[in-house]
Design an enzyme around this catalytic site. Structure first.
Site, PDB file in Angstrom:
ATOM      1  CB  CYS A 114      11.477  11.381  12.788  1.00 50.36           C
ATOM      2  SG  CYS A 114      11.693   9.887  11.826  1.00 50.36           S
ATOM      3  CG  HIS A 251       8.249  13.578  11.145  1.00 51.93           C
ATOM      4  ND1 HIS A 251       9.189  13.574  10.141  1.00 51.93           N
ATOM      5  CD2 HIS A 251       8.092  12.279  11.528  1.00 51.93           C
ATOM      6  CE1 HIS A 251       9.580  12.336   9.935  1.00 51.93           C
ATOM      7  NE2 HIS A 251       8.926  11.529  10.752  1.00 51.93           N
ATOM      8  CG  ASN A 281       9.541   9.151   7.990  1.00 48.12           C
ATOM      9  OD1 ASN A 281      10.310  10.101   8.102  1.00 48.12           O
ATOM     10  ND2 ASN A 281       9.124   8.435   9.017  1.00 48.12           N
TER      11      ASN A 281
HETATM   12  O1  UT7 Z   1       9.012   8.805  11.611  1.00 51.95           O
HETATM   13  C1  UT7 Z   1       9.027   8.107  12.803  1.00 51.95           C
HETATM   14  C2  UT7 Z   1       7.718   7.736  13.179  1.00 51.95           C
HETATM   15  N1  UT7 Z   1       7.228   6.623  12.414  1.00 51.95           N
HETATM   16  C3  UT7 Z   1       5.945   6.552  12.260  1.00 51.95           C
HETATM   17  O2  UT7 Z   1       5.246   7.456  12.647  1.00 51.95           O
HETATM   18  C4  UT7 Z   1       5.335   5.312  11.650  1.00 51.95           C
HETATM   19  C5  UT7 Z   1       4.151   4.974  12.483  1.00 51.95           C
HETATM   20  N2  UT7 Z   1       3.419   3.821  12.031  1.00 51.95           N
HETATM   21  C6  UT7 Z   1       2.705   3.809  10.880  1.00 51.95           C
HETATM   22  O3  UT7 Z   1       2.703   4.764  10.138  1.00 51.95           O
HETATM   23  C7  UT7 Z   1       1.844   2.612  10.617  1.00 51.95           C
HETATM   24  O4  UT7 Z   1       1.763   1.820  11.781  1.00 51.95           O
HETATM   25  C8  UT7 Z   1       2.328   1.759   9.428  1.00 51.95           C
HETATM   26  C9  UT7 Z   1       2.125   2.503   8.132  1.00 51.95           C
HETATM   27  C10 UT7 Z   1       3.794   1.401   9.618  1.00 51.95           C
HETATM   28  C11 UT7 Z   1       1.506   0.461   9.354  1.00 51.95           C
HETATM   29  O5  UT7 Z   1       0.128   0.760   9.268  1.00 51.95           O
HETATM   30  P1  UT7 Z   1      -0.922   0.022  10.210  1.00 51.95           P
HETATM   31  O6  UT7 Z   1      -2.239   0.465   9.804  1.00 51.95           O
HETATM   32  O7  UT7 Z   1      -0.492   0.307  11.634  1.00 51.95           O
HETATM   33  O8  UT7 Z   1      -0.717  -1.480   9.789  1.00 51.95           O
HETATM   34  P2  UT7 Z   1      -0.255  -2.716  10.696  1.00 51.95           P
HETATM   35  O9  UT7 Z   1       1.178  -2.574  11.099  1.00 51.95           O
HETATM   36  O10 UT7 Z   1      -1.275  -2.886  11.774  1.00 51.95           O
HETATM   37  O11 UT7 Z   1      -0.364  -3.888   9.647  1.00 51.95           O
HETATM   38  C12 UT7 Z   1      -1.616  -4.303   9.113  1.00 51.95           C
HETATM   39  C13 UT7 Z   1      -1.376  -5.454   8.172  1.00 51.95           C
HETATM   40  C14 UT7 Z   1      -0.478  -6.543   8.751  1.00 51.95           C
HETATM   41  O12 UT7 Z   1      -0.986  -7.778   8.331  1.00 51.95           O
HETATM   42  P3  UT7 Z   1      -1.836  -8.695   9.343  1.00 51.95           P
HETATM   43  O13 UT7 Z   1      -0.925  -8.970  10.498  1.00 51.95           O
HETATM   44  O14 UT7 Z   1      -3.016  -7.858   9.719  1.00 51.95           O
HETATM   45  O15 UT7 Z   1      -2.159  -9.897   8.494  1.00 51.95           O
HETATM   46  C15 UT7 Z   1       0.849  -6.314   8.098  1.00 51.95           C
HETATM   47  O16 UT7 Z   1       1.616  -7.475   7.979  1.00 51.95           O
HETATM   48  O17 UT7 Z   1      -0.698  -4.978   6.989  1.00 51.95           O
HETATM   49  C16 UT7 Z   1       0.443  -5.795   6.749  1.00 51.95           C
HETATM   50  N3  UT7 Z   1       1.466  -4.984   6.104  1.00 51.95           N
HETATM   51  C17 UT7 Z   1       1.509  -4.771   4.786  1.00 51.95           C
HETATM   52  N4  UT7 Z   1       0.729  -5.219   3.777  1.00 51.95           N
HETATM   53  C18 UT7 Z   1       1.043  -4.798   2.534  1.00 51.95           C
HETATM   54  C19 UT7 Z   1       2.482  -4.312   6.697  1.00 51.95           C
HETATM   55  N5  UT7 Z   1       3.196  -3.662   5.766  1.00 51.95           N
HETATM   56  C20 UT7 Z   1       2.621  -3.936   4.574  1.00 51.95           C
HETATM   57  C21 UT7 Z   1       2.899  -3.554   3.253  1.00 51.95           C
HETATM   58  N6  UT7 Z   1       2.075  -3.992   2.278  1.00 51.95           N
HETATM   59  N7  UT7 Z   1       3.923  -2.736   2.949  1.00 51.95           N
END
Ligand code: UT7
Length: 324
Positions: A114, A251, A281
């Site tokens: 990225c 980004h 992204n």
């Molecule tokens: O470009 C390179 C750089 N990449 C990035 O910058 C990405 C960085 N990370 C992020 O943007 C975020 O961490 C995400 C968008 C990937 C995830 O958001 P988050 O607020 O950090 O969520 P999380 O990973 O803590 O997940 C929260 C919950 C989980 O469930 P539990 O364990 O709390 O029951 C996940 O399983 O949300 C669940 N979850 C989803 N639910 C519905 C994860 N993906 C999804 C989904 N739909 N697509």
């Protein structure tokens, strides 16, 4: 007098197919509400069958050349920032070169995930200022849809396909910070984090292409801090501060990361360019796509101070400050 690398045109290309959050909710256990709330993404583009990264790149390059009003034959350097090359080799850049009918100069790919566009602009800037080349095409082009595990809801909702390009040329300017062109660049990487965002395949390891894997929460934790680190280095190098920035073009991974970074840096939210809602992204393509968006609707104007920043797999991260 000194040589500066001045952007003289930009262009983009997006595949025609729009994939909405609602469509993804039919494939995996997710919802429009979750995706919008956690990422700010409403939709993304996905390349058609048979549409390759080089095809996207060539469309974007042609648009940038037309915007710059220069002929392809005047380009002596092509750099394609991509992690989704058409083939393991040759470089996608040589396919772009042939597609544009260019037979001279040099063409190569650059892989910094990225951060690819920021790494690419820093590389092109160094080569132009060294006098090695005179006029370059820098293209960020990706088909991340081909790397996604479409059964993994934690990654497949985040990414999209697209390409953005800039024409950059060496110009003799005064050497002050009021010059047009790249004013400063700051690149970093830290390979200790390479397993937090990676593809589980490759020619040397599995002899397969593999799928993207990410510990999203871990990446998120580092994103704002890494952004602040390189942007503050750019401020220190130029003597400019957040209030001097006309446009912040980060980004586009996640709206919360973008807004958190701008807030921490003290950049007015009205000066932040956001396209993640429409593009998702697009990795190395995200900054040039966002740049083109703000140039096309005349937000970014000649003479504006523009700050670019990215962070991605590796981890890699970097910032470039330039005057448009
Ligand atoms: O470009 C390179 C750089 N990449 C990035 O910058 C990405 C960085 N990370 C992020 O943007 C975020 O961490 C995400 C968008 C990937 C995830 O958001 P988050 O607020 O950090 O969520 P999380 O990973 O803590 O997940 C929260 C919950 C989980 O469930 P539990 O364990 O709390 O029951 C996940 O399983 O949300 C669940 N979850 C989803 N639910 C519905 C994860 N993906 C999804 C989904 N739909 N697509």
């Amino acid at each position: 007098m000194t040589l500066r690398s001045v952007v003289i045109g930009c262009g983009y290309y997006l595949p025609s197919r729009v994939v909405t959050n609602a469509e993804l909710a039919l494939r995996v256990d997710t919802s429009d509400e979750w995706i919008v709330q956690r990422t700010g993404i409403h939709e993304r583009r996905v390349a058609a069958d048979g549409e390759l990264t080089s095809d996207l790149a060539i469309h974007a390059a042609r648009a940038a050349l037309a915007h710059a009003k220069v002929d392809a034959s005047t380009i002596d350097l092509i750099v394609v920032a991509t992690s989704t090359a058409d083939q393991t080799f040759p470089a996608t850049a040589v396919t772009v070169q042939a597609g544009l009918g260019i037979t001279g100069g040099a063409a190569f790919d650059l892989q910094a995930v990225c951060s690819g566009f920021v790494y690419g602009l820093t590389t092109v800037d160094a080569l132009l200022r060294a006098g090695t080349f005179k006029r370059a095409l820098l293209i960020g082009a990706e088909t991340f849809s081909r790397l996604l595990d479409w059964t993994d809801r934690t990654t497949c909702v985040l990414f999209g396909d697209g390409a953005g390009a800039v024409v950059v040329e060496a110009q003799e300017l005064s050497g002050t910070r009021e010059d047009r062109g790249v004013l400063t660049s700051h690149l970093r990487s830290d390979g200790r984090h390479r397993s937090k965002l990676y593809v589980d395949g490759g020619p040397s390891s599995t002899q397969t292409v593999g799928h993207l894997r990410m510990e999203g929460r871990e990446v998120f934790k580092h994103a704002v801090a890494n952004c602040t680190d390189v942007v503050e280095a750019a401020f220190a190098a130029t003597g400019y501060s957040a209030k001097d920035v006309d446009w912040f073009v980060p980004h586009q991974a996640n709206r919360r990361i973008i807004e958190g970074s701008a807030h921490k840096l003290g950049i007015d939210p009205a000066k932040v360019v956001i396209t993640v809602d429409r593009h998702g992204n697009t990795s190395a393509a995200s900054i040039p796509l966002a740049l083109c968006d703000a140039v096309a609707d005349r937000r970014i104007k000649r003479g504006d101070l523009v700050l670019l920043e990215a962070m991605g797999g590796g981890f890699t991260w970097g910032a470039v400050m330039l005057r448009w």
